[in-house]
Design a protein around this motif. Structure first.
Motif, PDB file in Angstrom:
ATOM      1  N   GLU A  14       1.061   4.131  -2.958  1.00 35.34           N
ATOM      2  CA  GLU A  14       1.059   5.454  -2.702  1.00 35.34           C
ATOM      3  C   GLU A  14       2.025   6.174  -3.292  1.00 35.34           C
ATOM      4  O   GLU A  14       1.589   7.535  -4.012  1.00 35.34           O
ATOM      5  N   LYS A  15       3.295   5.745  -3.090  1.00 32.49           N
ATOM      6  CA  LYS A  15       4.443   6.734  -3.512  1.00 32.49           C
ATOM      7  C   LYS A  15       4.607   6.732  -5.101  1.00 32.49           C
ATOM      8  O   LYS A  15       4.970   7.680  -5.704  1.00 32.49           O
ATOM      9  N   ASN A  75      -8.907  -5.291   2.380  1.00 27.10           N
ATOM     10  CA  ASN A  75      -8.844  -3.773   2.581  1.00 27.10           C
ATOM     11  C   ASN A  75      -9.909  -3.352   3.756  1.00 27.10           C
ATOM     12  O   ASN A  75      -9.604  -2.309   4.233  1.00 27.10           O
ATOM     13  N   VAL A  84       0.844  -1.314   0.071  1.00 27.14           N
ATOM     14  CA  VAL A  84       0.037   0.069   0.169  1.00 27.14           C
ATOM     15  C   VAL A  84       0.816   1.313  -0.045  1.00 27.14           C
ATOM     16  O   VAL A  84       0.665   2.088  -0.852  1.00 27.14           O
ATOM     17  N   ALA A  85       1.977   1.164   0.835  1.00 27.40           N
ATOM     18  CA  ALA A  85       2.799   2.558   0.797  1.00 27.40           C
ATOM     19  C   ALA A  85       3.429   2.662  -0.310  1.00 27.40           C
ATOM     20  O   ALA A  85       3.639   3.793  -1.040  1.00 27.40           O
ATOM     21  N   ASN A 111       2.046   6.959  -7.054  1.00 25.52           N
ATOM     22  CA  ASN A 111       0.697   7.576  -7.535  1.00 25.52           C
ATOM     23  C   ASN A 111      -0.155   6.472  -8.034  1.00 25.52           C
ATOM     24  O   ASN A 111      -0.671   6.678  -9.234  1.00 25.52           O
ATOM     25  N   GLY A 112      -0.228   5.559  -7.324  1.00 29.48           N
ATOM     26  CA  GLY A 112      -1.455   4.410  -7.744  1.00 29.48           C
ATOM     27  C   GLY A 112      -0.753   3.369  -8.810  1.00 29.48           C
ATOM     28  O   GLY A 112      -1.658   2.399  -8.977  1.00 29.48           O
TER      29      GLY A 112
END
Length: 555
Positions: A43-44, A62, A39-40, A46-47
Protein backbone atom coordinates in the motif's frame (compact mmCIF):
# COMPACT_ATOMS: atom_id res chain seq x y z
CA UNK A 1 -37.24 -28.31 26.94
CA UNK A 2 -38.59 -25.23 25.18
CA UNK A 3 -36.84 -24.82 21.87
CA UNK A 4 -35.21 -21.47 21.12
CA UNK A 5 -36.52 -19.63 18.09
CA UNK A 6 -34.74 -20.27 14.78
CA UNK A 7 -33.27 -16.77 14.56
CA UNK A 8 -31.67 -17.17 17.99
CA UNK A 9 -30.10 -20.47 16.98
CA UNK A 10 -28.79 -18.99 13.75
CA UNK A 11 -27.41 -15.93 15.55
CA UNK A 12 -25.59 -18.04 18.16
CA UNK A 13 -24.21 -20.26 15.38
CA UNK A 14 -23.01 -17.26 13.36
CA UNK A 15 -21.30 -15.72 16.40
CA UNK A 16 -19.49 -18.98 17.10
CA UNK A 17 -18.47 -19.31 13.43
CA UNK A 18 -17.16 -15.75 13.43
CA UNK A 19 -15.16 -16.54 16.57
CA UNK A 20 -13.50 -19.52 14.92
CA UNK A 21 -12.57 -17.56 11.78
CA UNK A 22 -11.42 -14.42 13.63
CA UNK A 23 -9.23 -16.39 16.06
CA UNK A 24 -7.78 -18.68 13.39
CA UNK A 25 -4.95 -16.29 12.28
CA UNK A 26 -3.37 -16.57 15.72
CA UNK A 27 -2.77 -20.28 15.10
CA UNK A 28 -0.54 -19.27 12.14
CA UNK A 29 0.95 -16.15 13.74
CA UNK A 30 4.24 -15.88 11.80
CA UNK A 31 2.66 -16.53 8.41
CA UNK A 32 -0.18 -14.04 8.94
CA UNK A 33 2.20 -11.41 10.32
CA UNK A 34 4.35 -11.59 7.18
CA UNK A 35 1.16 -11.34 5.08
CA UNK A 36 0.01 -8.23 6.96
CA UNK A 37 3.44 -6.59 6.68
CA UNK A 38 3.47 -7.25 2.93
CA UNK A 39 0.01 -5.70 2.54
CA UNK A 40 1.12 -2.57 4.39
CA UNK A 41 4.33 -2.21 2.37
CA UNK A 42 2.51 -2.70 -0.93
CA UNK A 43 0.00 0.00 0.00
CA UNK A 44 2.86 2.41 0.81
CA UNK A 45 4.41 1.63 -2.58
CA UNK A 46 1.13 2.43 -4.37
CA UNK A 47 0.45 -1.20 -5.28
CA UNK A 48 3.96 -2.12 -6.44
CA UNK A 49 5.14 -5.39 -4.86
CA UNK A 50 8.48 -7.19 -4.80
CA UNK A 51 8.77 -10.94 -5.37
CA UNK A 52 9.28 -11.51 -1.61
CA UNK A 53 6.14 -9.51 -0.85
CA UNK A 54 4.17 -11.54 -3.40
CA UNK A 55 5.24 -14.75 -1.64
CA UNK A 56 4.30 -13.33 1.78
CA UNK A 57 0.98 -12.09 0.39
CA UNK A 58 0.11 -15.55 -0.91
CA UNK A 59 0.89 -17.19 2.46
CA UNK A 60 -2.58 -16.33 3.80
CA UNK A 61 -5.90 -16.18 1.90
CA UNK A 62 -7.17 -12.63 1.44
CA UNK A 63 -10.76 -13.71 2.12
CA UNK A 64 -9.95 -14.86 5.65
CA UNK A 65 -9.62 -12.44 8.60
CA UNK A 66 -6.00 -11.45 9.25
CA UNK A 67 -6.19 -9.50 12.51
CA UNK A 68 -3.78 -10.74 15.18
CA UNK A 69 -3.44 -10.30 18.90
CA UNK A 70 -0.46 -8.01 19.37
CA UNK A 71 2.10 -9.55 21.69
CA UNK A 72 3.44 -7.32 24.44
CA UNK A 73 7.07 -6.66 25.28
CA UNK A 74 7.20 -9.49 27.82
CA UNK A 75 5.93 -12.02 25.25
CA UNK A 76 7.61 -10.95 22.03
CA UNK A 77 10.77 -9.24 23.18
CA UNK A 78 11.72 -5.74 22.10
CA UNK A 79 13.25 -2.54 23.39
CA UNK A 80 12.78 -0.53 26.58
CA UNK A 81 13.96 3.05 27.01
CA UNK A 82 13.57 5.61 29.77
CA UNK A 83 14.43 9.11 28.60
CA UNK A 84 14.65 12.51 30.23
CA UNK A 85 13.57 15.56 28.25
CA UNK A 86 15.93 18.53 28.60
CA UNK A 87 13.26 21.12 29.32
CA UNK A 88 15.83 23.90 29.75
CA UNK A 89 16.51 23.74 25.99
CA UNK A 90 12.97 24.96 25.34
CA UNK A 91 13.49 28.03 27.54
CA UNK A 92 16.66 28.88 25.59
CA UNK A 93 14.85 28.48 22.26
CA UNK A 94 12.02 30.73 23.49
CA UNK A 95 14.46 33.48 24.45
CA UNK A 96 16.37 33.16 21.16
CA UNK A 97 13.16 33.53 19.17
CA UNK A 98 12.02 36.42 21.40
CA UNK A 99 15.13 38.54 20.77
CA UNK A 100 14.14 39.71 17.24
CA UNK A 101 10.72 40.76 18.57
CA UNK A 102 12.31 42.69 21.44
CA UNK A 103 14.71 44.39 19.04
CA UNK A 104 11.81 45.40 16.78
CA UNK A 105 9.85 46.71 19.79
CA UNK A 106 12.81 48.97 20.68
CA UNK A 107 13.07 50.38 17.18
CA UNK A 108 10.45 53.08 17.79
CA UNK A 109 12.12 54.00 21.10
CA UNK A 110 15.62 54.70 19.82
CA UNK A 111 15.46 58.33 20.98
CA UNK A 112 14.72 57.13 24.56
CA UNK A 113 16.74 53.92 24.92
CA UNK A 114 19.60 54.56 22.49
CA UNK A 115 21.44 51.60 21.01
CA UNK A 116 20.19 48.13 21.96
CA UNK A 117 22.30 44.97 22.04
CA UNK A 118 21.93 41.48 23.44
CA UNK A 119 24.25 40.77 26.34
CA UNK A 120 25.57 37.34 27.42
CA UNK A 121 23.20 35.58 29.81
CA UNK A 122 22.45 32.06 31.10
CA UNK A 123 20.26 29.82 28.95
CA UNK A 124 16.61 30.69 29.38
CA UNK A 125 17.36 34.35 30.13
CA UNK A 126 17.38 37.25 27.68
CA UNK A 127 19.52 40.18 28.80
CA UNK A 128 19.32 43.38 26.75
CA UNK A 129 21.71 46.30 27.31
CA UNK A 130 20.45 49.84 26.68
CA UNK A 131 22.96 52.62 25.92
CA UNK A 132 20.49 55.08 27.53
CA UNK A 133 19.35 53.52 30.85
CA UNK A 134 17.04 56.48 31.43
CA UNK A 135 14.65 54.94 28.93
CA UNK A 136 14.38 51.68 30.90
CA UNK A 137 10.78 52.26 31.99
CA UNK A 138 9.62 52.83 28.43
CA UNK A 139 11.57 49.78 27.25
CA UNK A 140 10.04 47.53 29.93
CA UNK A 141 6.57 48.77 29.06
CA UNK A 142 7.14 48.04 25.36
CA UNK A 143 8.46 44.52 26.04
CA UNK A 144 5.62 43.73 28.45
CA UNK A 145 3.23 44.26 25.55
CA UNK A 146 4.82 41.18 23.95
CA UNK A 147 3.68 39.13 26.92
CA UNK A 148 0.45 37.12 26.79
CA UNK A 149 -1.85 35.84 29.58
CA UNK A 150 -1.04 32.32 30.77
CA UNK A 151 -4.02 30.15 29.89
CA UNK A 152 -3.98 27.45 32.58
CA UNK A 153 -6.05 26.83 35.69
CA UNK A 154 -3.05 27.54 37.91
CA UNK A 155 -1.78 30.51 35.90
CA UNK A 156 -4.89 32.69 35.89
CA UNK A 157 -3.95 36.36 36.13
CA UNK A 158 -0.29 35.82 35.25
CA UNK A 159 1.56 36.69 32.05
CA UNK A 160 4.11 34.71 30.07
CA UNK A 161 7.10 37.02 30.63
CA UNK A 162 8.83 38.51 33.67
CA UNK A 163 10.62 41.75 32.70
CA UNK A 164 12.91 43.45 35.24
CA UNK A 165 15.68 46.05 35.24
CA UNK A 166 19.26 45.35 36.34
CA UNK A 167 21.22 48.58 36.02
CA UNK A 168 21.53 49.35 32.32
CA UNK A 169 20.27 45.88 31.43
CA UNK A 170 16.73 44.67 30.91
CA UNK A 171 16.32 41.03 32.03
CA UNK A 172 13.57 38.92 30.47
CA UNK A 173 12.61 35.41 31.63
CA UNK A 174 9.59 33.17 31.40
CA UNK A 175 7.26 33.52 34.36
CA UNK A 176 6.89 30.60 36.76
CA UNK A 177 3.36 29.89 35.49
CA UNK A 178 4.55 29.94 31.87
CA UNK A 179 7.43 27.61 32.72
CA UNK A 180 4.98 25.07 34.14
CA UNK A 181 2.71 25.42 31.10
CA UNK A 182 5.72 25.14 28.78
CA UNK A 183 6.88 21.99 30.54
CA UNK A 184 3.46 20.39 30.08
CA UNK A 185 3.29 21.39 26.42
CA UNK A 186 6.83 20.16 25.77
CA UNK A 187 6.19 16.78 27.37
CA UNK A 188 2.90 16.35 25.50
CA UNK A 189 4.52 17.34 22.21
CA UNK A 190 7.43 14.95 22.83
CA UNK A 191 5.01 12.10 23.56
CA UNK A 192 3.07 12.72 20.35
CA UNK A 193 6.18 13.07 18.19
CA UNK A 194 7.74 9.89 19.57
CA UNK A 195 4.45 8.05 19.07
CA UNK A 196 4.21 9.28 15.47
CA UNK A 197 7.77 8.24 14.70
CA UNK A 198 7.42 4.80 16.24
CA UNK A 199 4.08 4.16 14.54
CA UNK A 200 5.26 5.30 11.12
CA UNK A 201 8.29 3.03 11.47
CA UNK A 202 5.90 0.05 11.36
CA UNK A 203 6.18 -1.23 14.91
CA UNK A 204 3.22 -2.64 16.85
CA UNK A 205 1.48 -1.33 19.94
CA UNK A 206 4.22 0.76 21.56
CA UNK A 207 3.86 1.83 25.17
CA UNK A 208 4.75 5.52 25.47
CA UNK A 209 4.00 7.12 28.83
CA UNK A 210 5.04 10.18 30.77
CA UNK A 211 6.70 9.50 34.10
CA UNK A 212 7.15 12.32 36.58
CA UNK A 213 7.84 15.84 35.38
CA UNK A 214 10.46 15.26 32.69
CA UNK A 215 10.72 11.55 31.88
CA UNK A 216 9.18 9.37 29.17
CA UNK A 217 8.93 5.57 29.21
CA UNK A 218 9.10 3.93 25.76
CA UNK A 219 8.54 0.21 25.21
CA UNK A 220 8.29 -1.17 21.69
CA UNK A 221 7.64 -4.90 21.11
CA UNK A 222 9.28 -6.59 18.15
CA UNK A 223 12.07 -4.06 17.53
CA UNK A 224 15.60 -5.43 17.22
CA UNK A 225 17.43 -3.60 19.98
CA UNK A 226 17.36 -0.62 22.29
CA UNK A 227 20.12 0.98 20.18
CA UNK A 228 17.92 0.78 17.08
CA UNK A 229 14.99 2.37 18.91
CA UNK A 230 17.22 5.02 20.45
CA UNK A 231 18.62 5.87 17.04
CA UNK A 232 15.13 6.47 15.65
CA UNK A 233 13.83 8.49 18.59
CA UNK A 234 17.07 10.35 19.21
CA UNK A 235 17.13 11.71 15.67
CA UNK A 236 15.73 15.19 16.11
CA UNK A 237 15.20 15.87 12.39
CA UNK A 238 15.43 19.57 13.20
CA UNK A 239 14.99 21.48 9.96
CA UNK A 240 15.61 25.23 9.61
CA UNK A 241 16.01 27.70 6.76
CA UNK A 242 18.73 30.23 7.58
CA UNK A 243 20.30 33.20 5.77
CA UNK A 244 23.88 32.53 4.61
CA UNK A 245 26.52 35.05 5.71
CA UNK A 246 29.50 33.51 3.89
CA UNK A 247 31.29 30.24 3.11
CA UNK A 248 34.73 29.12 4.31
CA UNK A 249 37.07 26.15 4.34
CA UNK A 250 38.42 26.93 7.81
CA UNK A 251 36.71 24.66 10.36
CA UNK A 252 38.07 26.77 13.23
CA UNK A 253 36.95 30.16 11.93
CA UNK A 254 34.96 32.27 14.36
CA UNK A 255 31.47 32.79 12.91
CA UNK A 256 30.85 35.97 14.90
CA UNK A 257 28.11 36.92 17.33
CA UNK A 258 24.73 35.26 16.75
CA UNK A 259 26.09 33.27 13.83
CA UNK A 260 26.79 29.55 13.43
CA UNK A 261 29.56 27.68 11.60
CA UNK A 262 28.09 24.49 10.10
CA UNK A 263 29.58 21.89 7.74
CA UNK A 264 28.18 21.11 4.30
CA UNK A 265 26.84 17.60 3.86
CA UNK A 266 27.54 17.46 0.10
CA UNK A 267 30.85 19.35 -0.11
CA UNK A 268 33.47 17.95 2.22
CA UNK A 269 35.70 20.60 3.74
CA UNK A 270 33.24 23.42 3.03
CA UNK A 271 31.61 25.28 5.91
CA UNK A 272 28.79 27.79 5.96
CA UNK A 273 28.51 30.75 8.30
CA UNK A 274 24.79 31.27 8.78
CA UNK A 275 22.63 33.47 10.98
CA UNK A 276 21.63 31.67 14.17
CA UNK A 277 18.00 32.81 14.01
CA UNK A 278 16.18 30.93 11.23
CA UNK A 279 13.71 32.54 8.88
CA UNK A 280 11.47 29.48 8.94
CA UNK A 281 11.72 26.26 10.99
CA UNK A 282 10.49 22.71 10.55
CA UNK A 283 7.83 23.33 13.19
CA UNK A 284 5.92 25.30 10.55
CA UNK A 285 5.87 22.37 8.11
CA UNK A 286 2.48 20.82 7.48
CA UNK A 287 3.59 18.01 5.16
CA UNK A 288 6.69 16.32 3.77
CA UNK A 289 6.74 13.58 1.14
CA UNK A 290 9.50 11.69 -0.69
CA UNK A 291 9.70 12.75 -4.33
CA UNK A 292 12.17 13.33 -7.17
CA UNK A 293 13.78 16.53 -8.44
CA UNK A 294 13.96 17.69 -12.06
CA UNK A 295 16.97 15.40 -12.61
CA UNK A 296 15.02 12.41 -11.30
CA UNK A 297 17.11 12.22 -8.12
CA UNK A 298 15.49 11.38 -4.74
CA UNK A 299 14.34 14.48 -2.88
CA UNK A 300 11.80 15.58 -0.27
CA UNK A 301 8.97 17.96 -1.11
CA UNK A 302 7.51 20.06 1.70
CA UNK A 303 4.74 22.53 2.44
CA UNK A 304 4.52 25.21 5.16
CA UNK A 305 1.53 26.35 7.15
CA UNK A 306 0.10 29.84 6.65
CA UNK A 307 2.57 31.59 8.95
CA UNK A 308 5.58 29.76 7.53
CA UNK A 309 4.43 30.32 3.96
CA UNK A 310 4.15 34.06 4.54
CA UNK A 311 7.61 34.34 6.14
CA UNK A 312 9.16 32.13 3.46
CA UNK A 313 7.55 34.14 0.67
CA UNK A 314 8.50 37.52 2.15
CA UNK A 315 12.12 36.50 2.63
CA UNK A 316 12.57 35.07 -0.86
CA UNK A 317 10.97 38.16 -2.41
CA UNK A 318 13.39 40.46 -0.55
CA UNK A 319 16.56 38.39 -1.08
CA UNK A 320 16.59 37.32 -4.75
CA UNK A 321 20.14 36.33 -5.72
CA UNK A 322 21.21 35.50 -2.16
CA UNK A 323 22.02 31.94 -0.96
CA UNK A 324 19.67 30.31 1.48
CA UNK A 325 20.84 27.44 3.72
CA UNK A 326 18.62 24.42 4.40
CA UNK A 327 19.93 23.04 7.70
CA UNK A 328 19.12 19.58 9.01
CA UNK A 329 20.43 18.48 12.40
CA UNK A 330 23.44 20.80 12.37
CA UNK A 331 24.44 20.21 8.73
CA UNK A 332 23.81 22.33 5.65
CA UNK A 333 22.24 19.82 3.28
CA UNK A 334 21.66 22.38 0.54
CA UNK A 335 22.29 26.09 -0.03
CA UNK A 336 20.48 27.12 -3.21
CA UNK A 337 20.49 30.67 -4.53
CA UNK A 338 17.07 32.30 -4.45
CA UNK A 339 16.11 32.77 -8.11
CA UNK A 340 12.68 34.30 -7.64
CA UNK A 341 9.89 34.97 -5.19
CA UNK A 342 8.65 31.58 -3.89
CA UNK A 343 4.97 31.98 -3.09
CA UNK A 344 2.57 29.33 -1.84
CA UNK A 345 4.78 28.00 0.93
CA UNK A 346 5.97 24.84 -0.84
CA UNK A 347 9.36 23.70 -2.02
CA UNK A 348 11.72 20.77 -2.40
CA UNK A 349 14.83 19.64 -0.51
CA UNK A 350 17.50 18.16 -2.77
CA UNK A 351 20.73 16.48 -1.82
CA UNK A 352 22.69 13.27 -2.13
CA UNK A 353 19.79 11.16 -0.84
CA UNK A 354 18.99 7.56 -1.56
CA UNK A 355 15.31 6.62 -1.91
CA UNK A 356 15.40 5.11 1.60
CA UNK A 357 17.03 8.23 3.09
CA UNK A 358 14.49 10.52 1.41
CA UNK A 359 11.62 8.37 2.71
CA UNK A 360 13.05 8.31 6.26
CA UNK A 361 13.65 12.07 6.23
CA UNK A 362 10.05 12.67 5.10
CA UNK A 363 8.77 10.47 7.94
CA UNK A 364 10.84 12.34 10.53
CA UNK A 365 9.85 15.75 9.19
CA UNK A 366 6.16 14.82 9.18
CA UNK A 367 6.45 13.67 12.77
CA UNK A 368 8.13 16.94 13.65
CA UNK A 369 11.27 17.81 15.55
CA UNK A 370 11.52 16.94 19.19
CA UNK A 371 11.10 20.21 21.08
CA UNK A 372 14.09 19.37 23.29
CA UNK A 373 16.91 16.88 23.47
CA UNK A 374 16.41 13.59 25.29
CA UNK A 375 18.93 11.95 27.57
CA UNK A 376 18.40 8.21 27.84
CA UNK A 377 18.74 7.14 31.45
CA UNK A 378 17.88 3.48 30.97
CA UNK A 379 17.91 1.18 27.97
CA UNK A 380 17.18 -2.50 27.84
CA UNK A 381 16.69 -5.08 25.12
CA UNK A 382 14.43 -8.02 25.86
CA UNK A 383 15.37 -10.92 23.62
CA UNK A 384 12.74 -12.94 21.74
CA UNK A 385 13.97 -16.03 23.61
CA UNK A 386 12.64 -14.61 26.87
CA UNK A 387 9.37 -13.81 25.12
CA UNK A 388 9.16 -17.37 23.77
CA UNK A 389 9.72 -18.74 27.29
CA UNK A 390 6.94 -16.51 28.60
CA UNK A 391 4.56 -17.68 25.87
CA UNK A 392 5.41 -21.32 26.59
CA UNK A 393 4.82 -20.81 30.31
CA UNK A 394 1.52 -19.04 29.59
CA UNK A 395 0.38 -21.84 27.28
CA UNK A 396 1.29 -24.45 29.90
CA UNK A 397 -0.65 -22.56 32.57
CA UNK A 398 -3.67 -22.27 30.27
CA UNK A 399 -3.58 -25.97 29.38
CA UNK A 400 -3.26 -27.02 33.02
CA UNK A 401 -6.14 -24.73 33.97
CA UNK A 402 -8.31 -25.99 31.12
CA UNK A 403 -7.62 -29.66 31.95
CA UNK A 404 -8.31 -29.10 35.65
CA UNK A 405 -11.59 -27.28 35.01
CA UNK A 406 -12.68 -29.84 32.40
CA UNK A 407 -11.86 -32.73 34.72
CA UNK A 408 -13.84 -31.20 37.58
CA UNK A 409 -16.90 -30.43 35.45
CA UNK A 410 -17.00 -33.87 33.82
CA UNK A 411 -16.47 -35.61 37.16
CA UNK A 412 -19.21 -33.55 38.82
CA UNK A 413 -21.85 -33.38 36.06
CA UNK A 414 -21.01 -36.17 33.63
CA UNK A 415 -22.32 -35.60 30.12
CA UNK A 416 -23.64 -32.15 30.96
CA UNK A 417 -20.22 -31.26 32.34
CA UNK A 418 -18.85 -32.18 28.92
CA UNK A 419 -21.33 -29.77 27.35
CA UNK A 420 -20.05 -27.06 29.70
CA UNK A 421 -16.46 -27.82 28.63
CA UNK A 422 -17.47 -27.45 24.95
CA UNK A 423 -19.01 -24.06 25.81
CA UNK A 424 -15.78 -23.16 27.64
CA UNK A 425 -13.79 -23.93 24.47
CA UNK A 426 -16.12 -21.66 22.50
CA UNK A 427 -15.61 -19.01 25.18
CA UNK A 428 -11.82 -19.09 24.73
CA UNK A 429 -12.20 -18.92 20.93
CA UNK A 430 -14.48 -15.87 21.19
CA UNK A 431 -12.14 -14.22 23.69
CA UNK A 432 -9.16 -14.59 21.34
CA UNK A 433 -11.29 -13.44 18.38
CA UNK A 434 -12.36 -10.24 20.13
CA UNK A 435 -8.84 -9.45 21.37
CA UNK A 436 -7.58 -9.90 17.80
CA UNK A 437 -10.33 -7.78 16.25
CA UNK A 438 -9.84 -4.79 18.55
CA UNK A 439 -6.05 -4.96 18.26
CA UNK A 440 -5.50 -5.52 21.98
CA UNK A 441 -1.99 -6.25 23.23
CA UNK A 442 -1.54 -9.55 25.03
CA UNK A 443 0.89 -9.55 27.96
CA UNK A 444 1.68 -11.99 30.75
CA UNK A 445 -0.97 -10.37 33.00
CA UNK A 446 -3.36 -10.73 30.05
CA UNK A 447 -2.65 -14.45 29.93
CA UNK A 448 -3.37 -14.54 33.67
CA UNK A 449 -6.72 -12.90 32.94
CA UNK A 450 -7.49 -15.57 30.36
CA UNK A 451 -6.64 -18.36 32.78
CA UNK A 452 -8.81 -16.72 35.45
CA UNK A 453 -11.64 -16.40 32.93
CA UNK A 454 -11.62 -20.17 32.39
CA UNK A 455 -12.35 -20.70 36.07
CA UNK A 456 -15.00 -18.00 36.16
CA UNK A 457 -16.68 -19.20 32.95
CA UNK A 458 -17.95 -22.46 34.46
CA UNK A 459 -19.36 -20.74 37.56
CA UNK A 460 -22.52 -19.96 35.63
CA UNK A 461 -22.84 -23.58 34.50
CA UNK A 462 -22.40 -24.77 38.09
CA UNK A 463 -25.27 -22.50 39.19
CA UNK A 464 -27.47 -23.73 36.32
CA UNK A 465 -26.76 -27.42 36.86
CA UNK A 466 -27.26 -27.23 40.62
CA UNK A 467 -30.60 -25.54 40.01
CA UNK A 468 -31.52 -28.29 37.53
CA UNK A 469 -30.69 -30.91 40.15
CA UNK A 470 -33.07 -29.26 42.61
CA UNK A 471 -35.88 -29.21 40.03
CA UNK A 472 -35.29 -32.88 39.15
CA UNK A 473 -35.46 -33.83 42.83
CA UNK A 474 -38.75 -31.94 42.99
CA UNK A 475 -40.14 -34.29 40.32
CA UNK A 476 -39.95 -32.14 37.18
CA UNK A 477 -39.43 -33.72 33.76
CA UNK A 478 -35.95 -33.34 32.19
CA UNK A 479 -37.08 -30.68 29.71
CA UNK A 480 -38.94 -28.56 32.27
CA UNK A 481 -36.10 -28.95 34.80
CA UNK A 482 -33.64 -27.60 32.22
CA UNK A 483 -35.91 -24.65 31.41
CA UNK A 484 -36.30 -23.84 35.10
CA UNK A 485 -32.57 -24.20 35.75
CA UNK A 486 -31.59 -21.70 33.05
CA UNK A 487 -34.39 -19.22 33.87
CA UNK A 488 -34.03 -19.20 37.67
CA UNK A 489 -30.24 -19.15 37.74
CA UNK A 490 -29.97 -16.24 35.29
CA UNK A 491 -30.44 -13.46 37.87
CA UNK A 492 -27.65 -14.81 40.07
CA UNK A 493 -25.37 -15.25 37.04
CA UNK A 494 -26.10 -11.72 35.84
CA UNK A 495 -25.47 -10.11 39.25
CA UNK A 496 -22.18 -11.91 39.86
CA UNK A 497 -20.82 -11.11 36.40
CA UNK A 498 -21.87 -7.47 36.56
CA UNK A 499 -20.01 -6.96 39.84
CA UNK A 500 -16.92 -8.64 38.36
CA UNK A 501 -17.19 -6.48 35.24
CA UNK A 502 -17.42 -3.28 37.31
CA UNK A 503 -14.24 -4.19 39.19
CA UNK A 504 -12.44 -4.92 35.91
CA UNK A 505 -13.57 -1.58 34.42
CA UNK A 506 -12.35 0.29 37.49
CA UNK A 507 -8.99 -1.46 37.16
CA UNK A 508 -8.84 -0.43 33.50
CA UNK A 509 -9.57 3.27 34.05
CA UNK A 510 -7.49 3.70 37.19
CA UNK A 511 -4.63 1.30 36.49
CA UNK A 512 -1.93 1.39 33.84
CA UNK A 513 0.41 -0.98 32.02
CA UNK A 514 0.10 -4.58 33.20
CA UNK A 515 -2.99 -3.81 35.32
CA UNK A 516 -4.87 -2.54 32.27
CA UNK A 517 -3.86 -5.60 30.24
CA UNK A 518 -5.28 -7.84 32.94
CA UNK A 519 -8.45 -5.74 33.12
CA UNK A 520 -9.03 -5.90 29.34
CA UNK A 521 -8.85 -9.69 29.11
CA UNK A 522 -10.90 -10.12 32.28
CA UNK A 523 -13.65 -7.76 31.07
CA UNK A 524 -13.94 -9.42 27.67
CA UNK A 525 -13.78 -12.84 29.32
CA UNK A 526 -16.69 -12.01 31.61
CA UNK A 527 -18.84 -10.96 28.65
CA UNK A 528 -17.97 -14.01 26.55
CA UNK A 529 -18.45 -16.38 29.49
CA UNK A 530 -21.96 -15.04 30.08
CA UNK A 531 -22.79 -15.59 26.42
CA UNK A 532 -21.38 -19.11 26.22
CA UNK A 533 -22.62 -20.30 29.62
CA UNK A 534 -26.20 -19.10 29.12
CA UNK A 535 -26.76 -19.34 25.36
CA UNK A 536 -24.18 -21.71 23.87
CA UNK A 537 -24.59 -24.31 26.63
CA UNK A 538 -28.37 -24.08 26.34
CA UNK A 539 -28.21 -24.57 22.56
CA UNK A 540 -26.00 -27.65 22.94
CA UNK A 541 -28.36 -29.15 25.55
CA UNK A 542 -31.39 -28.33 23.38
CA UNK A 543 -29.84 -30.16 20.44
CA UNK A 544 -28.98 -33.16 22.62
CA UNK A 545 -32.43 -33.43 24.22
CA UNK A 546 -34.13 -32.98 20.85
CA UNK A 547 -31.97 -35.71 19.35
CA UNK A 548 -32.01 -38.35 22.14
CA UNK A 549 -35.30 -37.44 23.90
CA UNK A 550 -34.25 -39.14 27.17
CA UNK A 551 -36.90 -40.15 29.73
CA UNK A 552 -34.54 -39.23 32.56
CA UNK A 553 -31.26 -37.36 32.87
CA UNK A 554 -28.47 -37.38 35.45
CA UNK A 555 -26.90 -34.03 36.21
Amino acid sequence: MTRSSLWKRLLIGLVCLWGVLASLPNAFYGRVELHNDAVAEIEKANGVATSEQDVALAAWPNWLPSSLMNLGLDLRGGAHLLGRVELADVYKARMDSLWPEVRDAMRDLRDQVGAVRRAPAPDGTLRVTLSEPSGMAAAIEAVQKLSQPVITLTGVGQSTLDVTADGADMVITLSEAEQRATDDRTMQQSLEIIRNRVDEAGTREPTIQRQGTDRILIQVPGIGSAAELKGLIGTTAKLTFNPVVRTTTNANESPGARNLLLPSREQKGVYYVIEETPVVSGEELTDAQPSFDQNNRPAVSFRFDGTGARKFGDYTAANIGAPFAIVLDGEVISAPVIQSHIAGGSGIITGSFTVEEATELAVLLRAGALPAKMEFLEERTIGPELGADSIAAGKLAAVIGLVAVAGYMIASYGLFGTFAVLALAVNLVLLVAILSSIGATLTLPGIAGIVLTMGMAVDANVLIFERVREELRAGMSPGRAMDAGFERAFSAIFDSNITGLLVALIMFFIGSGAVRGFAVTTSIGILTSMFTAVYVTRLIIELYLGWRRPKAIVV
